[in-house]
Write an enzyme that holds these catalytic residues in place. Structure first.
Site, PDB file in Angstrom:
ATOM      1  CG  ASP A  72      -7.340   5.175   9.877  1.00 11.57           C
ATOM      2  OD1 ASP A  72      -7.303   4.647  11.004  1.00 11.57           O
ATOM      3  OD2 ASP A  72      -7.287   4.719   8.782  1.00 11.57           O
ATOM      4  CB  SER A  73      -3.709   4.420  12.732  1.00  6.93           C
ATOM      5  OG  SER A  73      -4.191   3.472  11.755  1.00  6.93           O
ATOM      6  CB  CYS A 132      -9.289   4.583  13.306  1.00  5.53           C
ATOM      7  SG  CYS A 132      -7.795   3.685  14.012  1.00  5.53           S
ATOM      8  CD  GLU A 154      -1.116   0.709   3.260  1.00  6.85           C
ATOM      9  OE1 GLU A 154       0.016   0.776   3.162  1.00  6.85           O
ATOM     10  OE2 GLU A 154      -1.766   1.452   4.103  1.00  6.85           O
ATOM     11  CB  CYS A 156      -9.943  -3.554   8.345  1.00 12.14           C
ATOM     12  SG  CYS A 156      -8.428  -2.554   7.648  1.00 12.14           S
ATOM     13  CG  HIS A 204      -6.502  -0.380   4.433  1.00 10.53           C
ATOM     14  ND1 HIS A 204      -6.404   0.285   5.615  1.00 10.53           N
ATOM     15  CD2 HIS A 204      -5.221  -0.409   3.597  1.00 10.53           C
ATOM     16  CE1 HIS A 204      -5.287   1.031   5.543  1.00 10.53           C
ATOM     17  NE2 HIS A 204      -4.403   0.486   4.311  1.00 10.53           N
TER      18      HIS A 204
END
Length: 270
Positions: free
Chosen positions: A13-14, A76, A155, A187, A189
């Site tokens: 992933d990035s 990703c 995050e 996504c 996240h």
């Protein structure tokens, strides 16, 4: 070159988000060894050109092939949108993205043909989810919403914060208005926001987690190629690599993975 079941699986992933996909891979395929690369030196991918993302993805693929992986999960959304088909053409091992598994699961889940997609600005702007949904089911009604604030909130660990709930209510308002019965969390996240998202949308809306569905697609692909590692007493090894190790990376990585990480290897790709 033929692969063997003893070889590890690669994932990238990035940044740190793809570890939610690895967490699902660990749950579903506990015997597998996994090599994960987070390209934190070049994150985010969402504001880069498709050509640049393809170059990054090829460089990471070459790095993972150096670890003799038997399959790769592109964990990703941006790289899946722009580079997956090229990586699949160029590789002689299975390469699985996060978009198709999420789309297929959403089409299976929907009862009224009204589907919401929430993702980063880059993912929603690429129209990858929307195009595949329409291709597989013409006539599907799609409400796609870009949610640029959510990655930062995850995050920050504001997973059940009142501010996060207010922002989610704002982002989900068009979907509620469109009476969607299924929402794709597009996504890596977002799985961490699942319970709050469910509360905001209501219990009758099905949430499709692309991390979970990518892990299912990997399991199917390994089984098909007879590449499953046989069950064993201990869990498989996980190697976490990163192109840069920012201060928060270990803390975030452990939260996304849901387990302790002994060490993060800083590596160079490209």
């Amino acid at each position: 070159m033929s692969s063997s079941s003893q070889q590890p699986v690669g994932a990238f992933d990035s940044g740190v988000g793809g570890l939610t996909v690895v967490k699902e891979m660990r749950a579903l395929l506990p015997a597998e060894d996994i090599v994960y690369l987070g390209d934190t030196a070049r994150v985010p991918y969402g504001n880069k050109s498709p050509e640049t993302i393809i170059r990054y993805a090829r460089e990471i693929m070459a790095y993972l092939r150096g670890h003799d992986v038997k399959a790769v999960v592109v964990a990703c959304n941006t790289a899946s949108a722009h580079a997956l088909s090229i990586l699949q053409k160029e590789a002689d091992i299975p390469v699985i993205g996060v978009i198709a598994p999420g789309v297929e699961a959403a089409l299976e889940a929907t009862r009224n043909g009204r589907i919401g997609v929430i993702g980063t600005t880059g993912t929603i702007g690429s129209e990858a989810y929307q195009n595949l949904l329409r291709e597989l089911r013409p006539g599907v009604v799609i409400t796609a919403v870009a949610a640029p604030l959510l990655v930062s909130l995850v995050e920050e660990d504001w997973l059940s914060h009142p501010a996060t709930q207010l922002i989610l209510e704002e982002y989900f308002a068009p979907m509620k208005a469109a009476r969607v019965d299924t929402v794709v969390l597009a996504c890596t996240h977002y799985p961490l926001l699942k319970s709050l998202a469910q509360r905001v949308l209501g219990s009758d809306v099905v949430l499709v987690d692309s991390a979970q569905n990518a892990a299912i697609a990997l399991a199917r692909s390994l089984a098909k190629g007879n590449l499953n590692r046989p069950a064993r007493q201990e869990s498989g090894q996980i190697t976490v690599c990163s192109t840069d190790v920012p201060a928060q990376f270990l803390r975030l990585a452990e939260r996304f993975l849901g387990e302790k990480i002994k060490t993060i290897q800083q590596v160079a790709v490209g």
